[in-house]
Scaffold this motif. Structure first.
Motif, PDB file in Angstrom:
ATOM      1  N   ALA A  13       0.589  -1.099  -0.308  1.00  0.00           N
ATOM      2  CA  ALA A  13      -0.246   0.142   0.193  1.00  0.00           C
ATOM      3  C   ALA A  13       1.028   1.566  -0.039  1.00  0.00           C
ATOM      4  CB  ALA A  13      -1.119  -0.110   0.846  1.00  0.00           C
ATOM      5  N   SER A  14       2.214   1.407   0.363  1.00  0.00           N
ATOM      6  CA  SER A  14       2.848   1.953   0.533  1.00  0.00           C
ATOM      7  C   SER A  14       3.352   2.014  -0.743  1.00  0.00           C
ATOM      8  CB  SER A  14       4.164   1.773   1.174  1.00  0.00           C
ATOM      9  OG  SER A  14       4.557   1.635   1.001  1.00  0.00           O
ATOM     10  N   SER A  15       3.721   2.104  -1.485  1.00  0.00           N
ATOM     11  CA  SER A  15       4.193   2.626  -3.014  1.00  0.00           C
ATOM     12  C   SER A  15       3.390   2.990  -3.449  1.00  0.00           C
ATOM     13  CB  SER A  15       4.195   0.504  -3.930  1.00  0.00           C
ATOM     14  OG  SER A  15       2.921   0.300  -3.805  1.00  0.00           O
ATOM     15  N   ILE A  16       3.778   3.339  -4.608  1.00  0.00           N
ATOM     16  CA  ILE A  16       3.329   4.838  -5.817  1.00  0.00           C
ATOM     17  C   ILE A  16       3.705   4.182  -7.120  1.00  0.00           C
ATOM     18  CG2 ILE A  16       3.314   7.348  -6.182  1.00  0.00           C
ATOM     19  CD1 ILE A  16       4.963   8.043  -3.458  1.00  0.00           C
ATOM     20  N   THR A  17       2.416   4.493  -7.211  1.00  0.00           N
ATOM     21  CA  THR A  17       2.173   4.423  -8.703  1.00  0.00           C
ATOM     22  C   THR A  17       1.766   5.661  -9.854  1.00  0.00           C
ATOM     23  OG1 THR A  17       1.775   1.879  -8.936  1.00  0.00           O
ATOM     24  CG2 THR A  17       1.167   3.126 -10.830  1.00  0.00           C
ATOM     25  N   LEU A  18       3.082   6.293 -10.492  1.00  0.00           N
ATOM     26  CA  LEU A  18       2.709   7.336 -11.352  1.00  0.00           C
ATOM     27  C   LEU A  18       2.363   6.903 -13.061  1.00  0.00           C
ATOM     28  CD1 LEU A  18       5.675   8.947 -10.911  1.00  0.00           C
ATOM     29  CD2 LEU A  18       4.023   9.023 -10.012  1.00  0.00           C
ATOM     30  N   ASN A  19       1.110   7.884 -13.442  1.00  0.00           N
ATOM     31  CA  ASN A  19       0.845   7.441 -15.101  1.00  0.00           C
ATOM     32  C   ASN A  19       1.291   8.392 -15.568  1.00  0.00           C
ATOM     33  OD1 ASN A  19      -1.163   5.619 -14.168  1.00  0.00           O
ATOM     34  ND2 ASN A  19      -2.792   7.727 -13.572  1.00  0.00           N
ATOM     35  N   PHE A  20       1.475   8.033 -16.525  1.00  0.00           N
ATOM     36  CA  PHE A  20       2.748   7.972 -17.815  1.00  0.00           C
ATOM     37  C   PHE A  20       2.662   8.507 -19.207  1.00  0.00           C
ATOM     38  CE2 PHE A  20       7.415   9.072 -18.688  1.00  0.00           C
ATOM     39  CZ  PHE A  20       7.675   9.222 -20.014  1.00  0.00           C
ATOM     40  N   HIS A  21       1.989   9.513 -19.555  1.00  0.00           N
ATOM     41  CA  HIS A  21       1.359  10.156 -20.895  1.00  0.00           C
ATOM     42  C   HIS A  21       1.942  10.156 -22.428  1.00  0.00           C
ATOM     43  CE1 HIS A  21      -0.525  11.579 -24.428  1.00  0.00           C
ATOM     44  NE2 HIS A  21       0.991  12.276 -24.697  1.00  0.00           N
ATOM     45  N   SER A  22       2.172   8.660 -23.400  1.00  0.00           N
ATOM     46  CA  SER A  22       3.103   8.895 -24.644  1.00  0.00           C
ATOM     47  C   SER A  22       2.129   8.579 -26.278  1.00  0.00           C
ATOM     48  CB  SER A  22       4.343   7.695 -24.420  1.00  0.00           C
ATOM     49  OG  SER A  22       4.851   7.733 -26.035  1.00  0.00           O
ATOM     50  N   GLY A  23       2.863   9.755 -26.140  1.00  0.00           N
ATOM     51  CA  GLY A  23       1.687   9.740 -27.725  1.00  0.00           C
ATOM     52  C   GLY A  23       2.319   8.956 -28.511  1.00  0.00           C
ATOM     53  N   LEU A  24       3.079   8.124 -29.097  1.00  0.00           N
ATOM     54  CA  LEU A  24       3.549   7.279 -29.124  1.00  0.00           C
ATOM     55  C   LEU A  24       3.565   5.739 -29.294  1.00  0.00           C
ATOM     56  CD1 LEU A  24       7.537   8.319 -29.158  1.00  0.00           C
ATOM     57  CD2 LEU A  24       5.727   8.890 -30.701  1.00  0.00           C
ATOM     58  N   ALA A  25       3.129   5.312 -30.245  1.00  0.00           N
ATOM     59  CA  ALA A  25       2.603   3.843 -30.860  1.00  0.00           C
ATOM     60  C   ALA A  25       3.625   3.326 -29.992  1.00  0.00           C
ATOM     61  CB  ALA A  25       2.300   3.541 -32.341  1.00  0.00           C
ATOM     62  N   GLN A  26       2.863   2.062 -29.512  1.00  0.00           N
ATOM     63  CA  GLN A  26       4.042   1.244 -29.107  1.00  0.00           C
ATOM     64  C   GLN A  26       4.952   0.602 -29.482  1.00  0.00           C
ATOM     65  OE1 GLN A  26       1.388  -1.400 -25.896  1.00  0.00           O
ATOM     66  NE2 GLN A  26       3.363  -2.238 -25.046  1.00  0.00           N
ATOM     67  N   SER A  27       4.944   0.404 -30.951  1.00  0.00           N
ATOM     68  CA  SER A  27       5.653  -0.675 -31.861  1.00  0.00           C
ATOM     69  C   SER A  27       6.239   0.953 -32.148  1.00  0.00           C
ATOM     70  CB  SER A  27       4.344  -0.642 -33.701  1.00  0.00           C
ATOM     71  OG  SER A  27       3.905   1.105 -33.882  1.00  0.00           O
ATOM     72  N   ARG A  28       6.936   1.716 -31.963  1.00  0.00           N
ATOM     73  CA  ARG A  28       7.540   3.154 -32.630  1.00  0.00           C
ATOM     74  C   ARG A  28       9.573   2.640 -31.270  1.00  0.00           C
ATOM     75  NH1 ARG A  28       6.769   7.701 -34.627  1.00  0.00           N
ATOM     76  NH2 ARG A  28       8.444   8.881 -33.183  1.00  0.00           N
ATOM     77  N   PRO A  29      10.277   2.925 -31.622  1.00  0.00           N
ATOM     78  CA  PRO A  29      11.326   1.896 -31.059  1.00  0.00           C
ATOM     79  C   PRO A  29      11.473   2.670 -30.210  1.00  0.00           C
ATOM     80  CG  PRO A  29      12.094   2.084 -33.914  1.00  0.00           C
ATOM     81  CD  PRO A  29      10.437   2.658 -33.270  1.00  0.00           C
ATOM     82  N   GLU A  30      11.027   3.956 -29.449  1.00  0.00           N
ATOM     83  CA  GLU A  30      11.366   4.647 -28.810  1.00  0.00           C
ATOM     84  C   GLU A  30      10.284   4.303 -27.513  1.00  0.00           C
ATOM     85  OE1 GLU A  30      10.472   5.616 -31.785  1.00  0.00           O
ATOM     86  OE2 GLU A  30      11.585   7.648 -31.304  1.00  0.00           O
TER      87      GLU A  30
END
Length: 340
Positions: A13-30
């Protein structure tokens, strides 16, 4: 007295999860590097900090709004690309421009300056940067239906480009250019809307340019602005020192890993062989004189763009170009001398 199960529950319960936005398709190398970043954060924090990456804009956020979104704490983190924010932070688009470099290795030398300016620009929006992804430095060439490997050959040709800065650059050279999205580039060449495409040669086969052009000539290396990992100050304030350290360390590791992969003569040579196998005739590269003229035009257009962006834009332009002056072994030519 707590049992083992209860103790584990408290730790979880003490762990933290951060939401991360990426506009790149998951198929991109990045995207692979983004997933690696999330994995490293969890490992380095001992599971106390996790990153939930949402690829391809899955959170429903618009790229143009990301600075405001992060500033308001509506999302914790995002993959940032300075050229996307011309509405809110036009100066960020003035940090780097095509024609800035003439050799791929020069990009590696100027990156610390680029990163410092992005850190400054994003901090004005309450965003802290923690590393990022350095894009591979690809060859940029002219992909044409007819043989073209000089600025003289380009006269009378219509060229596809990807930014207003490039339209202004070619305009100074007396060449007609227009911004055409990548998805429309093939049809524009096929139907004669344009005669040539200014494009990343290394990945030209992925958009089937070999089907609508026959010739290619190298012009310069891509001045690739890095993708930056940004976290809102609000989200950062929720982390303890150990979690912050894990975040910083993971971001820096991804930055250094992608730095090592950025310049690869072997990759570029292999890509040229693949294009030749597809039937493309690779002409001699543009001459050093032509490159110098193109760079001078690109810098003039870059300066105008920076001035329009205001005081920060001019400061960013001056900082980068002064640093490049120490790196580039090329004289900036007055466009007026070559306007005939």
């Amino acid at each position: 007295m707590f049992g083992l199960g209860a103790t584990m529950g408290i730790a979880q319960a003490s762990s933290i999860t951060l939401n991360f936005h990426s506009g790149l398709a998951q198929s991109r190398p990045e995207a692979e590097h983004l997933d690696r970043f999330a994995q490293l954060v969890e490992e380095k924090s001992g599971g106390e900090l996790k990153i939930r990456v949402s690829h391809a804009g899955a959170l429903g956020l618009r790229e143009a709004d990301i600075l405001r979104t992060l500033q308001r704490g509506m999302v914790d983190m995002a993959l940032l690309y300075g050229e996307y924010y011309t509405r809110d932070a036009p100066a960020l688009a003035s940090v780097y421009a095509q024609g800035a470099i003439t050799e791929a290795e020069q990009h590696l030398e100027i990156l610390p300056v680029i990163k410092e300016l992005y850190d400054d620009g994003f901090s004005k929006w309450g965003i802290h940067t923690v590393g990022g992804v350095i894009a591979p430095i690809f060859d940029v060439g002219l992909h044409c239906k007819d043989p073209v490997n000089s600025l003289e050959d380009l006269q009378g040709k219509k060229v596809r480009v990807w930014s207003r800065h490039l339209v202004d650059t070619f305009d100074q050279l007396g060449v007609s250019a227009q911004v055409i999205p990548q998805n429309d580039m093939y049809m524009a060449l096929q139907t004669g809307v344009v005669d040539c495409a200014y494009y990343l040669s290394t990945v030209a086969k992925t958009v089937s340019l070999h089907e609508v052009t026959k010739y290619e000539s190298y012009l310069h290396p891509w001045a690739a602005a890095p993708w930056i990992f940004g976290i809102s100050e609000r989200a950062l304030g929720r982390l303890n020192d150990a979690q912050r350290h894990a975040l910083e360390e993971a971001g820096q590791e991804v930055w250094e890993t992608t730095l090592e992969l950025a310049v690869s003569p072997e990759r570029e040579a292999q890509a040229r062989e693949e294009r030749e196998a597809l039937g493309i005739t690779i002409l001699p590269a543009f001459s050093e004189e032509d490159v110098a003229i193109f760079v001078a035009a690109a810098w003039n257009a870059w300066e105008s763009m920076a001035k329009q962006a205001g005081e920060d834009g001019e400061r960013y332009y001056n900082t980068v170009t002064h640093a490049l002056d120490d790196i580039l072994d090329i004289s900036k030519l007055e466009i007026s001398e070559h306007s005939d």
